[in-house]
Design an enzyme around this catalytic site. Sequence first.
Site, PDB file in Angstrom:
ATOM      1  N   TYR A 237       0.825  -1.211   0.000  1.00 32.27           N
ATOM      2  CA  TYR A 237       0.000   0.000   0.000  1.00 32.27           C
ATOM      3  C   TYR A 237       0.859   1.262   0.000  1.00 32.27           C
ATOM      4  CZ  TYR A 237      -2.914   3.754   1.922  1.00 32.27           C
ATOM      5  OH  TYR A 237      -3.525   4.960   2.157  1.00 32.27           O
ATOM      6  N   LYS A 241       1.550   4.008  -3.039  1.00 29.43           N
ATOM      7  CA  LYS A 241       1.132   5.391  -2.799  1.00 29.43           C
ATOM      8  C   LYS A 241       2.325   6.340  -2.955  1.00 29.43           C
ATOM      9  CE  LYS A 241      -2.410   6.846  -1.558  1.00 29.43           C
ATOM     10  NZ  LYS A 241      -3.534   7.413  -2.360  1.00 29.43           N
TER      11      LYS A 241
END
Length: 381
Positions: A237, A241
């Site tokens: 994640y 990002k």
Amino acid sequence: MELESVLHFLENKTILVTGATGFLAKVFVEKILRCQPNIKKLYLLLRATDTESVSHRLHHEVFGKKLFKIQRDKWGEKFSSFLSEKVVAVAGDVSLHNFGIKDQILIEEMLEEIDIIVHSAATTRLDERFDVAMDTNTMGAYNAINFAKMCHKIEFFLQVSTAYVCGEAKGQIPEKPFLMGQTLKSSSELDINLEKQLIKKKLSELQSQNANQETITSIMKEFGTIRANLHGWPNTYVFTKAMGEMVVTNMKGNIPLIITRPTVIIGTLSEPFPGWIEDVRTIDYVFVEYFKGAITSFVGNPKITADLGSRLKRIMNMYRPYLHFEGIFDDKNTEKLRMAIKGVGSVERKFNLDPKSIDWKEYLVNVHFPGLLKYSMQPKM
């Protein structure tokens, strides 16, 4: 823009919000419609393939939520007509060029009208499949900033990121944008195109082996973690990002860019009412297991971390970097903004940025935990 005229600035503006069914995006949309109902238009991009399915998602997963109760009470029978006047649901997918929008006339209208883009679409699973996370969190940012560059009168682009793009850094963490190819390990080199090629190669290998979907999912999750760890990030994640930040910073051109990095997102403090939350989020997994009686005590040093029963091992391993997090985020930019609006009556009240105004014990015990039980747990218990 003078701070006294924040609401005036928003008046008659057209805003595109991606990831409109997400928790943060819904709260943003509710706030905008409540504080400045005289915006011109809200384009809400939702993952869907046609007009019927996007309309269904809009009404059931966005405006059908209790979050909009204050709005429904205010407008009464006129709420539907208010929404039809202000809101346009757009069926699309951020992983595709032009968001995969099939209606060329709609694309031209959006490019002509949009003043602001709030790019909130993301997959927030820490252990998401690498291909899925790359498509949404990195390439989604790429497609969103490309779309912004085609908008005729774009005023700024807001990228919703996460504070934890810093990895497991310690001490004070400055607010600095990522450079393209920057990693958290001096021994590694990051090439986003290479990561995409590795994903493609891995998927091809699995398909040639006739692997089933369960196996593919498992391996692609593990592959994402391996690549993230290689470059210094704890999970897929935050890795994807961070790459999303690199893309928008590198490609923005002359477009004013805002990157916001929220930390842990939990329930509402007071607006539109206290305690609203959707689903079980981040550290709330631990609280929920406690409420359900799956665990009955917390053992360990209360100043450092929590030591829990074996059934939560996977969750605890996943959140370990955040339970042990020792960084302190530099928030000078937010503090400058807070000081700028200090004493500016309606602006300070409507856009409170002061965390010191929150009684955290009062909030957790009397707002967040009851809200968690009421809005996230009851339907499932």
